[in-house]
Design a protein around this motif. Structure first.
Motif, PDB file in Angstrom:
ATOM      1  N   HIS A 253       0.829  -1.206   0.000  1.00  0.00           N
ATOM      2  CA  HIS A 253       0.000   0.000   0.000  1.00  0.00           C
ATOM      3  C   HIS A 253       0.865   1.257   0.000  1.00  0.00           C
ATOM      4  CE1 HIS A 253      -3.331   2.679   0.514  1.00  0.00           C
ATOM      5  NE2 HIS A 253      -2.651   3.278   1.486  1.00  0.00           N
ATOM      6  N   TYR A 254       1.915   1.266   0.800  1.00  0.00           N
ATOM      7  CA  TYR A 254       2.799   2.437   0.837  1.00  0.00           C
ATOM      8  C   TYR A 254       3.366   2.731  -0.553  1.00  0.00           C
ATOM      9  CZ  TYR A 254       6.543   5.574   2.344  1.00  0.00           C
ATOM     10  OH  TYR A 254       7.382   6.659   2.498  1.00  0.00           O
ATOM     11  N   CYS A 255       3.878   1.703  -1.208  1.00  0.00           N
ATOM     12  CA  CYS A 255       4.460   1.888  -2.542  1.00  0.00           C
ATOM     13  C   CYS A 255       3.397   2.299  -3.555  1.00  0.00           C
ATOM     14  CB  CYS A 255       5.166   0.622  -2.991  1.00  0.00           C
ATOM     15  SG  CYS A 255       6.674   0.231  -2.053  1.00  0.00           S
ATOM     16  N   MET A 256       2.198   1.713  -3.451  1.00  0.00           N
ATOM     17  CA  MET A 256       1.120   2.079  -4.371  1.00  0.00           C
ATOM     18  C   MET A 256       0.758   3.548  -4.227  1.00  0.00           C
ATOM     19  SD  MET A 256      -2.327   2.853  -4.791  1.00  0.00           S
ATOM     20  CE  MET A 256      -3.142   2.338  -3.271  1.00  0.00           C
ATOM     21  N   ALA A 257       0.539   4.001  -2.975  1.00  0.00           N
ATOM     22  CA  ALA A 257       0.127   5.383  -2.749  1.00  0.00           C
ATOM     23  C   ALA A 257       1.210   6.359  -3.214  1.00  0.00           C
ATOM     24  CB  ALA A 257      -0.192   5.590  -1.269  1.00  0.00           C
ATOM     25  N   ARG A 258       2.444   6.069  -2.891  1.00  0.00           N
ATOM     26  CA  ARG A 258       3.553   6.943  -3.272  1.00  0.00           C
ATOM     27  C   ARG A 258       3.751   6.979  -4.783  1.00  0.00           C
ATOM     28  NH1 ARG A 258       9.059   4.497  -1.545  1.00  0.00           N
ATOM     29  NH2 ARG A 258       8.548   3.241  -3.381  1.00  0.00           N
ATOM     30  N   ASN A 259       3.888   5.788  -5.377  1.00  0.00           N
ATOM     31  CA  ASN A 259       4.248   5.722  -6.789  1.00  0.00           C
ATOM     32  C   ASN A 259       3.100   6.135  -7.701  1.00  0.00           C
ATOM     33  OD1 ASN A 259       6.607   4.704  -5.723  1.00  0.00           O
ATOM     34  ND2 ASN A 259       6.203   2.582  -6.312  1.00  0.00           N
ATOM     35  N   ASN A 260       1.871   5.786  -7.316  1.00  0.00           N
ATOM     36  CA  ASN A 260       0.730   6.166  -8.148  1.00  0.00           C
ATOM     37  C   ASN A 260       0.572   7.681  -8.186  1.00  0.00           C
ATOM     38  OD1 ASN A 260      -1.450   5.429  -9.815  1.00  0.00           O
ATOM     39  ND2 ASN A 260      -2.892   5.684  -8.130  1.00  0.00           N
ATOM     40  N   LEU A 261       0.767   8.332  -7.044  1.00  0.00           N
ATOM     41  CA  LEU A 261       0.676   9.796  -7.032  1.00  0.00           C
ATOM     42  C   LEU A 261       1.757  10.417  -7.917  1.00  0.00           C
ATOM     43  CD1 LEU A 261      -0.819  12.226  -5.759  1.00  0.00           C
ATOM     44  CD2 LEU A 261       1.035  12.305  -4.077  1.00  0.00           C
ATOM     45  N   VAL A 262       2.972   9.879  -7.848  1.00  0.00           N
ATOM     46  CA  VAL A 262       4.063  10.403  -8.677  1.00  0.00           C
ATOM     47  C   VAL A 262       3.753  10.215 -10.158  1.00  0.00           C
ATOM     48  CG1 VAL A 262       6.490  10.064  -9.309  1.00  0.00           C
ATOM     49  CG2 VAL A 262       5.829  10.142  -6.896  1.00  0.00           C
ATOM     50  N   ASN A 263       3.246   9.037 -10.533  1.00  0.00           N
ATOM     51  CA  ASN A 263       2.904   8.795 -11.935  1.00  0.00           C
ATOM     52  C   ASN A 263       1.814   9.739 -12.417  1.00  0.00           C
ATOM     53  OD1 ASN A 263       4.741   6.748 -12.432  1.00  0.00           O
ATOM     54  ND2 ASN A 263       3.323   5.098 -11.916  1.00  0.00           N
ATOM     55  N   LEU A 264       0.787   9.939 -11.595  1.00  0.00           N
ATOM     56  CA  LEU A 264      -0.292  10.840 -11.986  1.00  0.00           C
ATOM     57  C   LEU A 264       0.216  12.270 -12.125  1.00  0.00           C
ATOM     58  CD1 LEU A 264      -3.139   9.416  -9.735  1.00  0.00           C
ATOM     59  CD2 LEU A 264      -3.097   9.421 -12.232  1.00  0.00           C
ATOM     60  N   ARG A 265       1.033  12.707 -11.194  1.00  0.00           N
ATOM     61  CA  ARG A 265       1.582  14.059 -11.276  1.00  0.00           C
ATOM     62  C   ARG A 265       2.421  14.241 -12.531  1.00  0.00           C
ATOM     63  NH1 ARG A 265       6.516  15.103  -7.478  1.00  0.00           N
ATOM     64  NH2 ARG A 265       7.334  13.722  -9.110  1.00  0.00           N
ATOM     65  N   ASP A 266       3.279  13.245 -12.818  1.00  0.00           N
ATOM     66  CA  ASP A 266       4.231  13.392 -13.914  1.00  0.00           C
ATOM     67  C   ASP A 266       3.605  13.225 -15.290  1.00  0.00           C
ATOM     68  OD1 ASP A 266       6.109  13.781 -11.960  1.00  0.00           O
ATOM     69  OD2 ASP A 266       7.087  11.835 -12.188  1.00  0.00           O
ATOM     70  N   TYR A 267       2.552  12.378 -15.390  1.00  0.00           N
ATOM     71  CA  TYR A 267       2.025  12.057 -16.713  1.00  0.00           C
ATOM     72  C   TYR A 267       0.594  12.559 -16.960  1.00  0.00           C
ATOM     73  CZ  TYR A 267       6.121   9.092 -17.192  1.00  0.00           C
ATOM     74  OH  TYR A 267       7.406   8.626 -17.275  1.00  0.00           O
ATOM     75  N   ARG A 268      -0.157  12.811 -15.906  1.00  0.00           N
ATOM     76  CA  ARG A 268      -1.531  13.291 -16.079  1.00  0.00           C
ATOM     77  C   ARG A 268      -1.716  14.728 -15.612  1.00  0.00           C
ATOM     78  NH1 ARG A 268      -5.459   9.255 -16.473  1.00  0.00           N
ATOM     79  NH2 ARG A 268      -4.638   7.516 -17.691  1.00  0.00           N
ATOM     80  N   GLY A 269      -0.868  15.189 -14.693  1.00  0.00           N
ATOM     81  CA  GLY A 269      -0.961  16.563 -14.227  1.00  0.00           C
ATOM     82  C   GLY A 269      -1.477  16.668 -12.809  1.00  0.00           C
ATOM     83  N   PRO A 270      -1.405  17.870 -12.214  1.00  0.00           N
ATOM     84  CA  PRO A 270      -1.736  18.058 -10.801  1.00  0.00           C
ATOM     85  C   PRO A 270      -3.190  17.779 -10.452  1.00  0.00           C
ATOM     86  CG  PRO A 270      -1.315  20.173 -11.888  1.00  0.00           C
ATOM     87  CD  PRO A 270      -0.869  19.112 -12.831  1.00  0.00           C
ATOM     88  N   LEU A 271      -4.121  18.010 -11.366  1.00  0.00           N
ATOM     89  CA  LEU A 271      -5.527  17.766 -11.049  1.00  0.00           C
ATOM     90  C   LEU A 271      -5.801  16.274 -10.858  1.00  0.00           C
ATOM     91  CD1 LEU A 271      -7.428  20.308 -13.336  1.00  0.00           C
ATOM     92  CD2 LEU A 271      -6.974  20.455 -10.876  1.00  0.00           C
ATOM     93  N   HIS A 272      -5.202  15.448 -11.689  1.00  0.00           N
ATOM     94  CA  HIS A 272      -5.363  13.997 -11.530  1.00  0.00           C
ATOM     95  C   HIS A 272      -4.700  13.522 -10.239  1.00  0.00           C
ATOM     96  CE1 HIS A 272      -7.200  12.789 -15.393  1.00  0.00           C
ATOM     97  NE2 HIS A 272      -6.604  13.861 -15.863  1.00  0.00           N
ATOM     98  N   ALA A 273      -3.550  14.111  -9.912  1.00  0.00           N
ATOM     99  CA  ALA A 273      -2.883  13.755  -8.665  1.00  0.00           C
ATOM    100  C   ALA A 273      -3.742  14.140  -7.466  1.00  0.00           C
ATOM    101  CB  ALA A 273      -1.511  14.430  -8.595  1.00  0.00           C
ATOM    102  N   LEU A 274      -4.323  15.330  -7.519  1.00  0.00           N
ATOM    103  CA  LEU A 274      -5.192  15.773  -6.428  1.00  0.00           C
ATOM    104  C   LEU A 274      -6.420  14.875  -6.308  1.00  0.00           C
ATOM    105  CD1 LEU A 274      -5.947  17.828  -4.253  1.00  0.00           C
ATOM    106  CD2 LEU A 274      -6.988  19.239  -6.055  1.00  0.00           C
ATOM    107  N   ALA A 275      -6.974  14.448  -7.433  1.00  0.00           N
ATOM    108  CA  ALA A 275      -8.128  13.550  -7.409  1.00  0.00           C
ATOM    109  C   ALA A 275      -7.787  12.245  -6.711  1.00  0.00           C
ATOM    110  CB  ALA A 275      -8.622  13.300  -8.830  1.00  0.00           C
ATOM    111  N   PHE A 276      -6.568  11.748  -6.908  1.00  0.00           N
ATOM    112  CA  PHE A 276      -6.153  10.516  -6.245  1.00  0.00           C
ATOM    113  C   PHE A 276      -6.041  10.728  -4.734  1.00  0.00           C
ATOM    114  CE2 PHE A 276      -2.598   7.784  -4.732  1.00  0.00           C
ATOM    115  CZ  PHE A 276      -3.258   6.568  -4.808  1.00  0.00           C
ATOM    116  N   VAL A 277      -5.554  11.889  -4.313  1.00  0.00           N
ATOM    117  CA  VAL A 277      -5.488  12.203  -2.879  1.00  0.00           C
ATOM    118  C   VAL A 277      -6.892  12.203  -2.276  1.00  0.00           C
ATOM    119  CG1 VAL A 277      -4.846  13.954  -1.177  1.00  0.00           C
ATOM    120  CG2 VAL A 277      -3.348  13.514  -3.127  1.00  0.00           C
ATOM    121  N   VAL A 278      -7.832  12.849  -2.962  1.00  0.00           N
ATOM    122  CA  VAL A 278      -9.216  12.899  -2.485  1.00  0.00           C
ATOM    123  C   VAL A 278      -9.819  11.496  -2.433  1.00  0.00           C
ATOM    124  CG1 VAL A 278     -11.544  13.728  -3.041  1.00  0.00           C
ATOM    125  CG2 VAL A 278      -9.571  15.267  -3.279  1.00  0.00           C
TER     126      VAL A 278
END
Length: 309
Positions: free
Chosen positions: A245-270
């Protein structure tokens, strides 16, 4: 179909504490024609894998070499090192796979029919106990439809493949030319998301990516991927393992930020906050998630080590 000289194909297997599965896979690779060499990267296994590999098991007529890493560096570190090793061994094509997959004897032949057309491509990954079902469901390009049955994905294919989709690293082929262009998998990810990031990086570089629906790798079932949430409108990958879970939460957020942009990353946080507040309330998991995502944003990829035994 390839029209030039036959490429030098090197298989790379990453393994960790699954000797029985590795033995079965190595035996199968020995039955597959076209391989120049098999390279095994052992992630510091403690189940006798290192000793078995040191005895140089046979793969039929195919040479086998092995490296046992001094510490467990996860699938990401294993594929990072294994892919670099294969390129150093003058591979034209590298066939990447985990130790728990088992390619059909004709899998490589079916994949090689697309050598002139693709840069990064792989087979269907089917449930070994129910070969009519996919282990990893596929979202078909151009829509929201997710298919679980092998027949559904084959009906959707054009000329025996589905472009724009591949499930790394389960029997995928990658060309040396693509590796030269995009580099190696992100070793710091350890597990979870490293394969997805590599596919995203390949697509960003204009690579031709596809799944060949006539080629098959058999894989143990991983159960239903994702727990329904938000009144069934979406799902969330909730693993009982703190490490995963730790790796999923960390790495998925990084992938979303880097390839989809900040809005997608924020959506994952929510989405994460919703899941551990309403769907499956857990203050400890919410704190773990927040810590993992903060680490990812800060570029800290050492936090998972505290979960390693």
């Amino acid at each position: 179909m390839t029209t030039g000289p036959l490429p030098r194909i090197v298989a790379v297997v990453v393994t960790f504490n699954r000797l029985a599965l590795l033995e079965k896979l190595v035996a199968r690779l020995g039955e597959i024609e076209g391989l120049a060499e098999v390279l095994v990267v052992d992630n510091a296994s403690s189940d006798g894998t290192g000793a078995w590999l040191a005895a140089r098991p046979t793969t039929g007529e195919i040479p086998l070499s092995a490296r046992t890493l001094p510490t467990n560096r996860g699938g990401a570190g294993g594929f990072h090192d294994g892919l670099a090793w294969a390129i150093d061994r003058e591979a034209d094509l590298v066939w990447l796979m985990d130790d728990d997959g088992l390619p059909d004897v004709d899998c490589l032949d079916k994949l090689l029919l697309e050598t002139d057309n693709l840069d990064f491509w792989g087979p269907l990954v089917v449930d070994e106990a129910d070969p009519g079902r996919l282990v990893f469901p596929i979202r078909l390009p151009g829509g929201a439809r997710v298919v679980h049955a092998v027949e559904d994905v084959r009906r959707a294919a054009k000329q025996d493949r589905i472009d724009g989709i591949v499930i790394p690293f389960n029997g995928v082929l990658v060309t040396k030319e693509l590796v030269d262009r995009i580099g190696l998998p992100r070793e710091e990810f350890f597990i979870w998301g490293d394969d997805h990031e590599y596919r995203l990086r390949a697509e960003e570089a204009g690579a031709r990516v596809a799944t060949v629906v006539t080629a098959t790798v058999r894989h143990p079932s991983v159960g239903n991927l994702g727990t329904p949430m938000m009144f069934g409108r979406t799902t969330y990958n909730d693993s009982p393992s703190d490490l995963k879970h730790y790796c999923m939460a960390r790495n998925n957020l990084v992938n979303l930020r880097d390839y989809r942009g900040p809005l997608h990353a924020l959506a994952f946080v929510v989405k994460t906050a919703w899941f551990y507040t309403f769907t499956r309330p857990s203050l400890s998991r919410l704190r773990l998630s927040i810590g993992a995502m903060r680490a990812g944003i800060a570029g800290d990829f050492d936090g998972h080590r505290r979960f390693l035994s």
